[in-house]
Design a protein around this motif. Structure first.
Motif, short mmCIF file in Angstrom:
data_model
loop_
_atom_site.label_atom_id
_atom_site.label_comp_id
_atom_site.label_asym_id
_atom_site.label_seq_id
_atom_site.Cartn_x
_atom_site.Cartn_y
_atom_site.Cartn_z
N GLY A 137 34.87 44.15 45.92
CA GLY A 137 35.36 42.77 45.92
C GLY A 137 34.28 41.78 46.31
N LEU A 141 32.69 38.90 43.93
CA LEU A 141 32.68 37.51 44.39
C LEU A 141 31.29 36.89 44.21
N ASN A 154 37.82 40.86 34.49
CA ASN A 154 37.20 39.71 35.15
C ASN A 154 37.15 38.51 34.22
N GLY A 169 41.84 35.93 41.59
CA GLY A 169 42.21 37.13 42.34
C GLY A 169 43.63 37.58 42.07
N TYR A 170 44.55 36.63 41.94
CA TYR A 170 45.95 36.98 41.68
C TYR A 170 46.14 37.49 40.26
N GLN A 172 43.83 38.97 38.50
CA GLN A 172 43.22 40.30 38.51
C GLN A 172 44.15 41.32 39.16
N ASN A 203 41.41 42.30 45.75
CA ASN A 203 41.87 41.05 45.15
C ASN A 203 42.15 39.96 46.16
N LEU A 206 38.93 38.20 46.62
CA LEU A 206 38.69 37.23 45.55
C LEU A 206 39.60 36.00 45.68
N ALA A 207 40.88 36.24 45.97
CA ALA A 207 41.84 35.13 46.01
C ALA A 207 41.53 34.16 47.15
#
Length: 218
Positions: A137, A141, A154, A169-170, A172, A203, A206-207
């Motif tokens: 992750g 990022l 991605n 992120g969501y 993904q 995730n 990322l989110a």
């Protein structure tokens, strides 16, 4: 009797502050970031493979196929991502596509090298899965913030974020759930459950750190 003349305020001059865009990354910064991101991601994927786990995205899909077909992960990762390069070129442009192809190639290269450099006498499955996803992750990022990606999901996640404002992120995460569920066909339910938790960790990274409009340097 003449009325006193009105005292007028002296004119004030205002200096408009020129709008300056956010500083852009230099080519050297992008190169170092892509190198850092791919190494970090590759190490995370190595931990996942060593733990016999899966994750989301085309990386997770490639791991899943490697378990089922006993084919090398680096080769599968390139093949699975190949169709998404055309989508990236169509929607994201040449620069993003070139960076993504380089990124996927580097992850495949590093993934083939790491097993000859690192080995484990013992690796706890829970630790390997959670830390592996955390490293992946963070690597993703870094790549996102420098105009690249790991291809595949991605690309779709970034497109959905730009077009509809959905957090990458969501998006993904939703795609990853499907891959993790499919893993029930080849790995134990316990590993799938832990893998799902690990994919959620990836995730969430990322989110929470790649929201639309928050990071705009290119």
């Amino acid at each position: 009797m003449n009325s006193p003349s009105a005292v007028l305020p002296e004119p004030t001059t205002t200096h408009a502050t020129p709008l300056v865009g956010p500083p852009r990354h230099t080519i050297v910064e992008d190169m170092l970031a892509i190198l850092t991101g791919t190494i970090t991601t590759s190490l995370g994927l190595f931990l996942l493979k060593s733990a016999g786990a899966v994750t989301g995205g085309t990386a997770g899909l490639s791991l899943l196929i490697s378990y089922a077909a006993a084919l090398p992960f680096p080769v599968l990762f390139l093949l699975v991502n190949a169709p998404f390069f055309a989508l990236a070129l169509w929607k994201k442009g040449v620069a993003f596509t070139v960076r993504t192809i380089i990124t996927v190639g580097l992850v495949s290269l590093f993934s083939s090298i790491i097993p000859s450099l690192v080995s484990f006498e013992h690796l706890d499955a829970v630790y390997g899965i959670l830390v592996g996803n955390l490293l992946a992750g963070v690597g993703m990022l870094i790549l996102f913030r420098h105009g690249s990606s790991l291809g595949g999901f991605n690309v779709l996640a970034l497109l959905m974020q730009e077009k509809f404002g959905w957090r990458a992120g969501y998006v993904q995460m939703g795609l990853d759930v499907a891959v993790v569920i499919a893993a029930l066909a080849v790995v134990s339910p316990t590993i799938v459950l832990i893998s799902a938790l690990g994919a959620a960790v990836l995730n969430v990274v990322l989110a929470l750190n790649h929201r639309p409009g928050r990071y705009v340097a290119g």
